[in-house]
Design a protein around this motif. Sequence first.
Motif, short mmCIF file in Angstrom:
data_model
loop_
_atom_site.label_atom_id
_atom_site.label_comp_id
_atom_site.label_asym_id
_atom_site.label_seq_id
_atom_site.Cartn_x
_atom_site.Cartn_y
_atom_site.Cartn_z
N GLU A 1 0.71 -1.14 0.24
CA GLU A 1 -0.09 0.01 0.10
C GLU A 1 1.01 1.12 -0.15
OE1 GLU A 1 -0.82 -0.11 4.76
OE2 GLU A 1 -1.77 -1.44 3.53
N ARG A 2 0.52 2.41 -0.53
CA ARG A 2 0.96 3.70 -0.72
C ARG A 2 0.10 4.60 -0.27
NH1 ARG A 2 4.55 2.56 -6.23
NH2 ARG A 2 5.99 1.10 -5.26
N SER A 3 0.65 5.21 0.59
CA SER A 3 -0.27 6.06 1.20
C SER A 3 0.30 7.83 1.30
CB SER A 3 -0.65 5.94 2.79
OG SER A 3 0.61 5.88 3.41
N GLN A 4 -0.71 8.57 1.36
CA GLN A 4 -0.31 9.96 1.70
C GLN A 4 -1.23 10.67 2.78
OE1 GLN A 4 -0.99 12.63 -1.72
NE2 GLN A 4 0.14 11.06 -3.23
N GLN A 5 -0.70 11.46 3.56
CA GLN A 5 -1.32 11.76 5.09
C GLN A 5 -0.89 13.21 5.29
OE1 GLN A 5 -0.82 9.73 8.80
NE2 GLN A 5 -2.86 9.97 8.88
N THR A 6 -1.98 14.00 5.33
CA THR A 6 -1.32 15.37 5.70
C THR A 6 -2.30 15.58 7.05
OG1 THR A 6 -1.23 16.06 3.58
CG2 THR A 6 -1.69 17.70 5.17
N ILE A 7 -1.38 15.99 8.08
CA ILE A 7 -2.24 16.26 9.33
C ILE A 7 -1.74 17.81 9.64
CG2 ILE A 7 -2.44 15.85 11.66
CD1 ILE A 7 -2.03 13.07 11.18
N ASN A 8 -2.54 18.74 9.90
CA ASN A 8 -1.79 20.02 10.54
C ASN A 8 -2.54 20.38 11.66
OD1 ASN A 8 0.04 21.51 8.74
ND2 ASN A 8 -1.67 20.98 7.21
N ILE A 9 -1.91 21.44 12.34
CA ILE A 9 -2.33 21.92 13.75
C ILE A 9 -3.27 23.23 13.54
CG2 ILE A 9 -1.62 22.71 15.82
CD1 ILE A 9 0.97 21.07 15.54
N TYR A 10 -4.39 22.99 14.23
CA TYR A 10 -5.54 24.00 14.17
C TYR A 10 -5.68 24.56 15.55
CZ TYR A 10 -6.70 23.31 9.05
OH TYR A 10 -6.80 23.24 7.97
N SER B 1 -14.33 30.44 15.96
CA SER B 1 -13.22 30.33 15.02
C SER B 1 -12.39 29.36 15.36
CB SER B 1 -12.41 31.72 15.44
OG SER B 1 -11.45 31.66 14.35
N VAL B 2 -11.98 28.68 13.73
CA VAL B 2 -10.82 27.71 13.66
C VAL B 2 -9.91 27.99 12.69
CG1 VAL B 2 -10.56 25.25 13.18
CG2 VAL B 2 -12.81 25.99 14.61
N LYS B 3 -8.76 28.04 12.95
CA LYS B 3 -7.84 28.59 11.86
C LYS B 3 -6.69 27.39 11.76
CE LYS B 3 -5.42 31.97 14.26
NZ LYS B 3 -4.90 33.60 14.24
N ALA B 4 -5.79 27.31 10.95
CA ALA B 4 -4.68 26.62 10.79
C ALA B 4 -3.50 27.31 11.27
CB ALA B 4 -4.34 26.31 9.34
N LEU B 5 -2.82 26.78 12.03
CA LEU B 5 -1.66 27.15 12.67
C LEU B 5 -0.24 26.71 11.88
CD1 LEU B 5 -2.16 26.86 16.57
CD2 LEU B 5 -2.39 28.91 14.92
N THR B 6 -0.44 25.57 11.26
CA THR B 6 0.62 25.13 10.42
C THR B 6 -0.04 24.79 9.04
OG1 THR B 6 0.44 22.78 10.98
CG2 THR B 6 1.80 23.97 12.17
N SER B 7 0.53 24.77 8.06
CA SER B 7 0.13 24.56 6.69
C SER B 7 0.99 23.97 5.88
CB SER B 7 -0.17 25.76 5.94
OG SER B 7 0.69 26.74 5.94
N LYS C 1 -7.15 31.38 26.27
CA LYS C 1 -7.97 31.83 25.19
C LYS C 1 -8.34 31.07 23.88
CE LYS C 1 -7.09 36.87 25.97
NZ LYS C 1 -6.42 38.43 25.50
N PHE C 2 -7.46 30.16 23.58
CA PHE C 2 -7.66 29.24 22.67
C PHE C 2 -6.78 28.04 22.81
CE2 PHE C 2 -4.09 31.55 21.17
CZ PHE C 2 -3.11 30.54 20.48
N PHE C 3 -6.96 26.96 22.14
CA PHE C 3 -6.40 25.65 22.42
C PHE C 3 -5.95 25.20 20.85
CE2 PHE C 3 -10.64 24.64 22.49
CZ PHE C 3 -10.99 23.42 21.65
N ALA C 4 -5.02 24.32 20.75
CA ALA C 4 -4.89 23.82 19.39
C ALA C 4 -4.80 22.19 19.54
CB ALA C 4 -3.16 24.33 19.20
N CYS C 5 -5.30 21.60 18.29
CA CYS C 5 -5.30 20.12 18.40
C CYS C 5 -4.60 19.73 16.79
CB CYS C 5 -6.72 19.95 18.43
SG CYS C 5 -7.60 20.30 19.92
N GLU C 6 -4.52 18.47 16.67
CA GLU C 6 -4.19 18.14 15.37
C GLU C 6 -5.50 17.95 14.55
OE1 GLU C 6 -3.09 16.02 17.89
OE2 GLU C 6 -0.92 15.81 17.95
#
Length: 697
Positions: free
Chosen positions: A428-437, A445-451, A672-677
């Motif tokens: 199997e060949r995979s691609q995965q993108t996980i960013n921190i929001y 409000s939800v916004k990306a901290l990494t891109s 004031k805010f928290f970050a998650c993957e």
Amino acid sequence: MRFLFGDIVVDAAQVKLTKNNQQLACEPRVFELLVYFCNHANKAISRNELLEHVWEGRVVSDAAVNRAVGELRKLLEVNPSSPQLIKTISRVGYCLAVTPTIVTDPLPSKELMKTESIHDSSFVYSKITRSQLASTWLGKRFWLFLLISLTLVVFTFYRYQLDFIESNGGTFRLLSQKPVTISKGSSFNPFYHSQTGTLVFLHRKNANAYAQVYMRKQGEQGKVILSDDYYYTDVIYTGDGFIYASRLNNLEQRLCEIVKVDPETKEQTLITKCGEGVITQIALDEYKNRLIYQSRASISEPYSLYSYLIDTGRKQQLTHPAQIGNNTGDYAFALSPNGHMLAVIEYRGADVDKLKLLDLNTHQIIVNKAFINNVYGLVWNFDHQVLGSNGEGLFEFDIKTLKLTSKEQSVQYGRLALGDNRLSLLTERSQQTINIYSYLNDNTSVKALTSNRGVNLMPVFGNNSNIMAFRSNSTGIDQIFIQPENKPAYIAEFNSAIESIGAMAWSESDEQLLASINNTLYLYSLVNKRWTALAKNFNQVHYVTFVEHSIMFSAEVDGQWNIWKLSLHNNEVSQITFKGGYSVQGNTDTIYITKFNRSGLYQIDLKLGVESVLIENFPIAGWRHWQLRDNKIYYLEGKEYKVLDLSLSLKQTLHYFEERKPSSCNMSFQHKFFACEKVELSSSNIWQIQLSEGNEY
């Protein structure tokens, strides 16, 4: 040489990409692709041309080119979904639709060429572009010298690590490769029954869906066999026309069981349960009509291999792995074609993982050799040959000569299965993108901290600012990034490969970052930009944190996980807990801990030595799911992110995750805010790899 267009500067000599005067992190292969586009601006370039000149003829799929172009668009375009700079040319390939201004810098001296080089996991870049060097006789000699040197370094490394390894030669070569499935979502864990031409595999429609069982017979369309509320983890097909599958009740409790399925009627029969927190692989020993699978009694124990006699229901433990730290035990296995032996991979902590050959007649380990780490797939292709895969490629182990051979290192391999013959593999060949929001506490409000294109995990905010540390493989290897508030992220360079990160924590002033890297305690100084090893006598360190003027960490000593304290004044280490401890936060009077083998979040009064339960049924595996910020505990419970106010003994839900819950979250210093993957992309397909015997192509 530099290429300028708009606010973008591509400095080929220094391997640097800037936009709006801000340097951008760019993967080496993606940077090479951009330089090639700049050298061939306004020209339609085919994928084959890119594979030949940028990938240097390596055998990779079109998906690799598409991914690299997508990464470039994400870096350069204002709107990557509607690209204006790198355009797709229908039925041809791609085109850089601007004409860069070219600034030619003078060539560096020979001494500069010798000393100023940037090393990456898969490339060695001089600060002169490859095209510049290749145009001169010196350049050709230079790259030939580098190629020979790099080959010798790799060969010497493997000789040092594994005294039985061979770098070249062997009994097969890679011949061709092609996709077997082309679908949205993720197709993985293939199993092919060659006698009936039946392929079974798991498929997940999207990152938030549960994996289900699919089947495709020769000459027919694929179809879903099972689609229910279980998460399936492995599947095999047998000669009598039945399917055996392992599954979890859900992704929180993760109670494992194995079922037998009639693909025609969809009727299911429970075969056996396989433990708690277990994602098990299964195999059928047709000679003795028994299943072989992984199991463990609790999440704090290592995986062992068991057999289950289908006719009588008798269950037997086959392997007994060592208990080493947070040990996964026997985490991969493969049954030999004649049914006489099992090849088993055992996790060995800081050492190289072991390949064990178990004689199924005598139950004796007849071979016990260092193999490769982080094995994704394992399969026998002949009675005397075992193939293994990991993130570095494909390897062959000959059980007659006890030789390990690296066969292919430029292609991504996942799980392995045999195809329609012994020289045909499925993977199997995979691609995965996980960013921190980031998430505001009021859910507005939800916004990306990494891109980044890659996997970005473990956000940790500072105590005096919103500086953030996180783990990322966006450069092609795992690294720790530090992102100061309102500034670009940079890499906290580590002097060796990072294989594991247990936890990270900031000092009170945010001038130092504490981390457990490769089971060792390290401290990073933002002033000196340097990592320093601490508590060097401890080699099984997991969780780390600052507690006022000291460091507390969990470590396994004499088979028991406990909390230890390192004084920053005199570097003395003392033991804090004696009845278990796996993660810890707190102050000099009170600490809060989880335990390695018992659920619950506990409070310990250090002055009185009194322990009490703070949150009952807090999962054992939740050691990364909680955080103490001031006098509040923030934690994940199922899909809810909650806060417990210790002053008021009041619980409150801050956020409910509609999609799959993240692996970890972290609250900012001002609450004031928290970050998650957040998983943005998760896809994979099954590929067939055709091998050729001997030296034939």
